[in-house]
Design an enzyme around this catalytic site. Structure first.
Site, PDB file in Angstrom:
ATOM      1  N   PRO A   1      -7.625  36.827  -5.915  1.00 60.92           N
ATOM      2  CA  PRO A   1      -8.566  37.456  -4.985  1.00 60.92           C
ATOM      3  C   PRO A   1      -9.322  36.446  -4.125  1.00 60.92           C
ATOM      4  CG  PRO A   1      -8.760  38.429  -7.166  1.00 60.92           C
ATOM      5  CD  PRO A   1      -7.878  37.228  -7.314  1.00 60.92           C
TER       6      PRO A   1
ATOM      7  N   GLU B   1      -7.742  36.981 -17.430  1.00 59.50           N
ATOM      8  CA  GLU B   1      -8.917  36.691 -16.615  1.00 59.50           C
ATOM      9  C   GLU B   1      -8.636  35.666 -15.529  1.00 59.50           C
ATOM     10  OE1 GLU B   1     -12.178  37.939 -16.519  1.00 59.50           O
ATOM     11  OE2 GLU B   1     -11.164  39.520 -17.633  1.00 59.50           O
TER      12      GLU B   1
ATOM     13  N   ARG C   1      12.731  41.778   4.396  1.00 55.29           N
ATOM     14  CA  ARG C   1      13.057  42.734   5.459  1.00 55.29           C
ATOM     15  C   ARG C   1      13.111  42.084   6.836  1.00 55.29           C
ATOM     16  NH1 ARG C   1       9.249  45.374   8.320  1.00 55.29           N
ATOM     17  NH2 ARG C   1      10.356  47.362   8.133  1.00 55.29           N
TER      18      ARG C   1
ATOM     19  N   ASP D   1       6.895  47.167  14.053  1.00 54.42           N
ATOM     20  CA  ASP D   1       5.953  47.315  12.948  1.00 54.42           C
ATOM     21  C   ASP D   1       4.524  47.055  13.415  1.00 54.42           C
ATOM     22  OD1 ASP D   1       7.987  47.799  11.182  1.00 54.42           O
ATOM     23  OD2 ASP D   1       8.080  45.748  10.418  1.00 54.42           O
TER      24      ASP D   1
END
Length: 258
Positions: free
Chosen positions: A93, A120, A158, A173
């Protein structure tokens, strides 16, 4: 292009490689992926890969030594020259948020070593000594790095030539430079009138007329409107880059007056 994935749960990746249109990239060798389990490099009868955090606190922390030994095995197997070693990427994160530009950069590269943390987190000493790049999918926490690793592999696969049936598909896209970084316009298909829960819902008439210039303008305006409503920051970026035409600006001013 080769990616080596360090994960405690290699079995999570098997269905991913065999499903969907991107399997062409993996089965055809356009994107080569090797899975490595750090537990195979742990010591002791139970091959422990985690322990309690120093200083106390909840949860467990992945130990540096099994990860380091696993990474050494990856390096040896890859055989990269010392000055051309593949970057080590960890999903966390605290990392930089993955973007379309980032995916395009990875799609043009030669791969990386992807480290999937669990519990953790990972002993910070391994991160400081061995990790080159940290990546985040967004401001939320997952159980591990496997889903972000699959997301990166999927996005990279892709973009490889021959993976999508229509070579121009990914150019339309959202976030693509072909759309000036804006969101893609909505899509419609058969039937022309769908009888849904709110009654008859016809597809936009302009899409049925076959007038290519009108269709292109309609889609551009829908893209502008959607981006203005949901991601005005992308609109600001496009404007700052000079990507909005006078016609675009006129449409946006008219929209604001409604």
């Amino acid at each position: 292009m080769r990616f080596d994935v360090i994960t405690l749960f290699p079995e999570l990746f098997e269905p991913f490689f065999k499903s969907g249109i991107n399997r062409r990239a993996f089965e055809g060798g356009l994107v080569s992926v090797r899975l490595w389990n750090p537990r195979d490099f742990a010591e002791g009868q139970y091959r422990r890969v985690d322990d309690r955090p120093f200083g106390g606190g909840p949860g467990m922390v992945m130990m540096a030594e099994p990860l380091w030994k696993c990474l050494q095995a990856v390096r040896s197997d890859r055989g990269d020259p010392p000055d051309q070693q593949a970057p080590v990427v960890m999903f966390t994160p605290t990392g930089e948020r993955l973007s379309h530009a980032g995916v395009e950069s990875w799609a043009k590269g030669e791969g990386a070593v992807l480290v999937c943390g669990r519990y953790e987190g990972v002993d910070q000493r391994f991160v400081d000594a061995c990790v080159d790049i940290q990546i985040s999918l967004g401001d939320f926490v997952l159980s591990g790095g496997e889903i972000p690793a699959m997301a990166l592999l999927d996005a990279v696969a892709r973009l490889q030539p021959g993976v999508l049936s229509d070579e121009g598909s990914h150019q339309q896209d959202s976030f693509n430079p072909a759309l000036d970084g804006l969101l893609d316009s909505p899509h419609h298909t058969r039937p022309e009138v769908w009888h849904g829960p709110h009654g008859p819902m016809p597809a936009p008439e302009v899409l049925l007329g076959g007038h290519h210039e009108r269709i292109a303008r309609y889609r551009r305006e829908q893209s502008l409107a959607l981006t203005a409503s949901l991601r005005p920051d992308l609109l600001d970026q496009a404007r700052a880059q000079g990507a909005l035409s006078p016609q675009d600006e006129s449409f946006l001013r008219f929209r604001e007056q409604l």
